[in-house]
Design a protein around this motif. Sequence first.
Motif, PDB file in Angstrom:
ATOM      1  N   LYS A  55       0.664  -1.173  -0.020  1.00 15.00           N
ATOM      2  CA  LYS A  55       0.066   0.182  -0.113  1.00 15.00           C
ATOM      3  C   LYS A  55       0.869   1.185  -0.151  1.00 15.00           C
ATOM      4  O   LYS A  55       0.591   2.200  -0.826  1.00 15.00           O
ATOM      5  N   ALA A  56       2.124   1.401   0.937  1.00 22.70           N
ATOM      6  CA  ALA A  56       2.867   2.276   0.782  1.00 22.70           C
ATOM      7  C   ALA A  56       3.571   2.499  -0.497  1.00 22.70           C
ATOM      8  O   ALA A  56       3.408   3.719  -1.086  1.00 22.70           O
ATOM      9  N   PHE A  57       3.795   1.577  -1.323  1.00 24.59           N
ATOM     10  CA  PHE A  57       4.338   1.805  -2.739  1.00 24.59           C
ATOM     11  C   PHE A  57       3.287   2.133  -3.633  1.00 24.59           C
ATOM     12  O   PHE A  57       3.461   3.132  -4.525  1.00 24.59           O
ATOM     13  N   THR A  58       2.122   1.702  -3.324  1.00 22.05           N
ATOM     14  CA  THR A  58       1.077   2.333  -4.121  1.00 22.05           C
ATOM     15  C   THR A  58       0.778   3.710  -3.975  1.00 22.05           C
ATOM     16  O   THR A  58       0.474   4.564  -4.874  1.00 22.05           O
ATOM     17  N   ASP A  59       0.836   4.173  -2.727  1.00 28.97           N
ATOM     18  CA  ASP A  59       0.562   5.634  -2.287  1.00 28.97           C
ATOM     19  C   ASP A  59       1.822   6.438  -2.968  1.00 28.97           C
ATOM     20  O   ASP A  59       1.560   7.559  -3.447  1.00 28.97           O
ATOM     21  N   TYR A  60       2.997   5.739  -2.849  1.00 26.91           N
ATOM     22  CA  TYR A  60       4.001   6.595  -3.361  1.00 26.91           C
ATOM     23  C   TYR A  60       3.836   6.812  -5.056  1.00 26.91           C
ATOM     24  O   TYR A  60       3.956   7.931  -5.673  1.00 26.91           O
ATOM     25  N   GLN A  62       0.956   6.614  -6.765  1.00 25.92           N
ATOM     26  CA  GLN A  62      -0.289   7.747  -7.162  1.00 25.92           C
ATOM     27  C   GLN A  62      -0.197   8.936  -6.340  1.00 25.92           C
ATOM     28  O   GLN A  62      -1.068   9.943  -6.466  1.00 25.92           O
ATOM     29  N   LYS A  63       0.962   9.249  -5.518  1.00 19.39           N
ATOM     30  CA  LYS A  63       1.166  10.423  -4.843  1.00 19.39           C
ATOM     31  C   LYS A  63      -0.160  10.696  -3.856  1.00 19.39           C
ATOM     32  O   LYS A  63      -0.514  11.957  -3.853  1.00 19.39           O
ATOM     33  N   ASN A  64      -0.519   9.724  -3.095  1.00 16.41           N
ATOM     34  CA  ASN A  64      -1.867   9.743  -2.478  1.00 16.41           C
ATOM     35  C   ASN A  64      -1.352  10.593  -1.052  1.00 16.41           C
ATOM     36  O   ASN A  64      -2.370  10.698  -0.314  1.00 16.41           O
ATOM     37  N   GLU A  65      -0.206  10.354  -0.703  1.00  9.56           N
ATOM     38  CA  GLU A  65       0.192  10.816   0.696  1.00  9.56           C
ATOM     39  C   GLU A  65       0.974  12.106   0.602  1.00  9.56           C
ATOM     40  O   GLU A  65       2.069  12.362  -0.470  1.00  9.56           O
ATOM     41  N   ALA A  66       0.869  13.038   1.501  1.00 10.53           N
ATOM     42  CA  ALA A  66       1.604  14.344   1.369  1.00 10.53           C
ATOM     43  C   ALA A  66       3.305  14.289   1.292  1.00 10.53           C
ATOM     44  O   ALA A  66       3.953  14.703   0.559  1.00 10.53           O
ATOM     45  N   ALA A  67       3.497  13.024   2.128  1.00 15.24           N
ATOM     46  CA  ALA A  67       5.209  12.764   2.253  1.00 15.24           C
ATOM     47  C   ALA A  67       5.713  12.427   0.624  1.00 15.24           C
ATOM     48  O   ALA A  67       6.912  12.550   0.424  1.00 15.24           O
ATOM     49  N   TRP A  68       4.735  11.950  -0.003  1.00 13.00           N
ATOM     50  CA  TRP A  68       5.336  11.478  -1.495  1.00 13.00           C
ATOM     51  C   TRP A  68       5.043  12.592  -2.541  1.00 13.00           C
ATOM     52  O   TRP A  68       5.649  12.493  -3.735  1.00 13.00           O
ATOM     53  N   ASP A  69       4.483  13.549  -2.273  1.00 13.58           N
ATOM     54  CA  ASP A  69       4.123  14.646  -3.221  1.00 13.58           C
ATOM     55  C   ASP A  69       5.126  15.899  -3.113  1.00 13.58           C
ATOM     56  O   ASP A  69       4.902  16.745  -2.505  1.00 13.58           O
TER      57      ASP A  69
END
Length: 70
Positions: A55-60, A62-69
């Motif tokens: 899920k963390a890799f998917t969020d990365y 898709q830029k779903n988390e502020a930390a990855w944006d």
Amino acid sequence: MQDVDTNNPLVHAVNLKEAFNMLIDHLRKDVERVEDPSAKALFEVAAEVLEGLKKAFTDYEQKNEAAWDT
């Protein structure tokens, strides 16, 4: 999982998610194969941890988390 010669982190993220899926499937099958309750619990917990990583890799990706944006 492919060994890809690229510096694109998204390609590597996708590759690693495939590896996580393979491990998750393997662990869940082993839960059904073994008799030892402790081993069953260990394998299920490991599968859940890998689901969280996936899920963390998917969020990365898709830029779903502020930390990855960034």
